[in-house]
Design a protein around this motif. Sequence first.
Motif, PDB file in Angstrom:
ATOM      1  N   UNK A  59       0.816  -1.220   0.000  1.00 33.34           N
ATOM      2  CA  UNK A  59       0.000   0.000   0.000  1.00 33.34           C
ATOM      3  C   UNK A  59       0.851   1.273   0.000  1.00 33.34           C
ATOM      4  N   UNK A  60       1.956   1.267   0.703  1.00 31.52           N
ATOM      5  CA  UNK A  60       2.818   2.448   0.708  1.00 31.52           C
ATOM      6  C   UNK A  60       3.420   2.696  -0.665  1.00 31.52           C
ATOM      7  N   UNK A  61       3.873   1.625  -1.297  1.00 29.76           N
ATOM      8  CA  UNK A  61       4.463   1.756  -2.622  1.00 29.76           C
ATOM      9  C   UNK A  61       3.422   2.227  -3.640  1.00 29.76           C
ATOM     10  N   UNK A  62       2.203   1.680  -3.551  1.00 21.54           N
ATOM     11  CA  UNK A  62       1.134   2.085  -4.476  1.00 21.54           C
ATOM     12  C   UNK A  62       0.799   3.557  -4.277  1.00 21.54           C
ATOM     13  N   UNK A  63       0.662   3.972  -3.035  1.00 21.68           N
ATOM     14  CA  UNK A  63       0.334   5.354  -2.737  1.00 21.68           C
ATOM     15  C   UNK A  63       1.403   6.304  -3.265  1.00 21.68           C
ATOM     16  N   UNK A  64       2.673   5.962  -3.063  1.00 19.29           N
ATOM     17  CA  UNK A  64       3.765   6.809  -3.543  1.00 19.29           C
ATOM     18  C   UNK A  64       3.787   6.860  -5.069  1.00 19.29           C
ATOM     19  N   UNK A  65       3.547   5.732  -5.728  1.00 18.31           N
ATOM     20  CA  UNK A  65       3.557   5.696  -7.190  1.00 18.31           C
ATOM     21  C   UNK A  65       2.433   6.553  -7.761  1.00 18.31           C
ATOM     22  N   UNK A  66       1.253   6.480  -7.127  1.00 21.45           N
ATOM     23  CA  UNK A  66       0.124   7.293  -7.575  1.00 21.45           C
ATOM     24  C   UNK A  66       0.436   8.777  -7.399  1.00 21.45           C
ATOM     25  N   UNK A  67       0.959   9.130  -6.247  1.00 22.02           N
ATOM     26  CA  UNK A  67       1.277  10.537  -5.968  1.00 22.02           C
ATOM     27  C   UNK A  67       2.307  11.081  -6.956  1.00 22.02           C
ATOM     28  N   UNK A  68       3.348  10.306  -7.231  1.00 21.61           N
ATOM     29  CA  UNK A  68       4.391  10.752  -8.159  1.00 21.61           C
ATOM     30  C   UNK A  68       3.868  10.882  -9.584  1.00 21.61           C
ATOM     31  N   UNK A  69       3.027   9.927 -10.014  1.00 21.10           N
ATOM     32  CA  UNK A  69       2.495   9.966 -11.376  1.00 21.10           C
ATOM     33  C   UNK A  69       1.596  11.181 -11.585  1.00 21.10           C
ATOM     34  N   UNK A  70       0.729  11.448 -10.616  1.00 18.89           N
ATOM     35  CA  UNK A  70      -0.188  12.581 -10.742  1.00 18.89           C
ATOM     36  C   UNK A  70       0.566  13.903 -10.645  1.00 18.89           C
ATOM     37  N   UNK A  71       1.585  13.964  -9.787  1.00 21.32           N
ATOM     38  CA  UNK A  71       2.359  15.194  -9.614  1.00 21.32           C
ATOM     39  C   UNK A  71       3.076  15.606 -10.895  1.00 21.32           C
ATOM     40  N   UNK A  72       3.332  14.642 -11.780  1.00 24.92           N
ATOM     41  CA  UNK A  72       4.026  14.945 -13.043  1.00 24.92           C
ATOM     42  C   UNK A  72       3.106  15.553 -14.099  1.00 24.92           C
ATOM     43  N   UNK A  73       1.796  15.539 -13.855  1.00 23.05           N
ATOM     44  CA  UNK A  73       0.858  16.127 -14.819  1.00 23.05           C
ATOM     45  C   UNK A  73       0.999  17.653 -14.769  1.00 23.05           C
ATOM     46  N   UNK A  74       1.181  18.329 -15.898  1.00 27.56           N
ATOM     47  CA  UNK A  74       1.325  19.794 -15.915  1.00 27.56           C
ATOM     48  C   UNK A  74       0.145  20.488 -15.232  1.00 27.56           C
ATOM     49  N   UNK A  75       0.467  21.430 -14.370  1.00 30.09           N
ATOM     50  CA  UNK A  75      -0.566  22.210 -13.701  1.00 30.09           C
ATOM     51  C   UNK A  75      -1.025  21.656 -12.372  1.00 30.09           C
ATOM     52  N   UNK A  76      -0.597  20.443 -12.013  1.00 29.99           N
ATOM     53  CA  UNK A  76      -1.028  19.831 -10.753  1.00 29.99           C
ATOM     54  C   UNK A  76      -0.263  20.454  -9.586  1.00 29.99           C
ATOM     55  N   UNK A  77      -1.009  20.776  -8.523  1.00 28.95           N
ATOM     56  CA  UNK A  77      -0.394  21.288  -7.309  1.00 28.95           C
ATOM     57  C   UNK A  77      -0.285  20.194  -6.271  1.00 28.95           C
ATOM     58  N   UNK A  78      -0.992  20.364  -5.175  1.00 30.56           N
ATOM     59  CA  UNK A  78      -0.970  19.375  -4.104  1.00 30.56           C
ATOM     60  C   UNK A  78      -1.697  18.098  -4.527  1.00 30.56           C
ATOM     61  N   UNK A  79      -1.115  16.952  -4.207  1.00 29.42           N
ATOM     62  CA  UNK A  79      -1.743  15.663  -4.507  1.00 29.42           C
ATOM     63  C   UNK A  79      -2.040  14.946  -3.191  1.00 29.42           C
ATOM     64  N   UNK A  80      -3.270  14.541  -3.019  1.00 34.02           N
ATOM     65  CA  UNK A  80      -3.657  13.780  -1.831  1.00 34.02           C
ATOM     66  C   UNK A  80      -4.204  12.422  -2.282  1.00 34.02           C
ATOM     67  N   UNK A  81      -3.707  11.365  -1.671  1.00 31.58           N
ATOM     68  CA  UNK A  81      -4.137  10.001  -2.008  1.00 31.58           C
ATOM     69  C   UNK A  81      -4.868   9.400  -0.815  1.00 31.58           C
ATOM     70  N   UNK A  82      -6.087   8.958  -1.033  1.00 34.37           N
ATOM     71  CA  UNK A  82      -6.877   8.313   0.018  1.00 34.37           C
ATOM     72  C   UNK A  82      -7.058   6.845  -0.338  1.00 34.37           C
ATOM     73  N   UNK A  83      -6.688   5.985   0.590  1.00 35.30           N
ATOM     74  CA  UNK A  83      -6.756   4.544   0.353  1.00 35.30           C
ATOM     75  C   UNK A  83      -8.029   3.961   0.929  1.00 35.30           C
ATOM     76  N   UNK A  84      -8.659   3.088   0.158  1.00 34.83           N
ATOM     77  CA  UNK A  84      -9.851   2.366   0.595  1.00 34.83           C
ATOM     78  C   UNK A  84      -9.604   0.894   0.291  1.00 34.83           C
ATOM     79  N   UNK A  85     -10.554   0.045   0.622  1.00 35.17           N
ATOM     80  CA  UNK A  85     -10.399  -1.398   0.412  1.00 35.17           C
ATOM     81  C   UNK A  85     -11.557  -1.923  -0.417  1.00 35.17           C
TER      82      UNK A  85
END
Length: 381
Positions: A59-85
């Motif tokens: 879960x930590x690795x998935x969360x970090x990968x999601x945050x990094x991928x979204x942060x690379x999108x032009x114009x993106x500021x703060x990225x928040x990832x919420x985990x569910x099951x």
Amino acid sequence: MSTVASPTESAVRSALSKVMDPEIGKPITDLGMVKSVAVADNGSVDVGIYLTTAGCPMKTKISESVENAVADVPGVGTVRVELDVMNDEQRTELRKSLRGDRAEPEIPFAKPGNLTRVYAIASGKGGVGKSSVTVNLAAALAARGLSVGVLDADIYGHSIPRMLGSDAKPTQVESMIMPPQNHGVKFISIGQFTDGNTPVTWRGPMLHRALQQFLADVYWGDLDVLLLDLPPGTGDVAISIAQLIPGAEILVVTTPQQAAAEVAERAGAIALQTRQKILGVVENMSWMDLPDGTRMEPFGSGGGQLVADRLTRAVGATVELLGQVPLEQDLREGGDAGTPVVLSGPETGSGAALLKIADKLAVRRRGLAGMNLGIDTTRHQ
């Protein structure tokens, strides 16, 4: 002064399609793991992600990968990832998307047309370094970019998790088991399901069932190579593997000692009864290079070639001595530390020898060499 336009939900989802689930090896967008995407006017992005299980070790690795991928999108500021099951229905859909809607799981490696090469690493007796050879060949093949798995079929003497340097437990999604991986190698072992160093005391039918589950219930994905670390000898496990995966090819590991070679020959000769192909022979502990430049052969010499020659005569086709691996401290230390010598010391004698053997396996083509075809060559009038 130029300004960057606010990101769109479509751009964020496109970025998420490049995030791979580390256990399954497929995009999280294809696995139904993206719960929601919300883009605010100020460019901040909230992403909801479904985990397959509450205790997902990745879960930590998935969360970090999601945050990094979204942060690379032009114009993106703060990225928040919420985990569910995922709920039960979602897990069922995930299982169906990966394995189909079959009532009973099938062994993919036994299906006609399957392209995975299955190598059964066998030895006549214990203590010849069979598991060390298995782990190093797996790591070397994975380092070449191949998708590789290792099944620790030595139920009583399992050692693969330690040699691969991981105590990670598999994740279970319904009846589907996700194998952990290290050094780019997926692996499964009975040692991941026992407490501590508890011994396994099973008889033949239970061994067969365990192997069947490891082959059918584990989601291996699209493997190029699956290596099976067999127990010594020609007992229940060797027979079960021949029944479960008839196309598995046998690689025999021996030491140069004549007595060990004779026993190893029996392990290879089982292919005559099971009609499996013999991949070749690896001679381990071939010699020691001493500090003064001389070479010592503590276990004698010639055993590997002897096994290859005798198996060649037995099957009526060339069985190659694939390589000789010297006896070195680096090889032993790599196994104890969980970093195979092909990665930690590729320049050492043992590392270089094992890499050369892996090279031969990586470029092998499918063929009939070494296979007992069961053809009656007697001339009939």
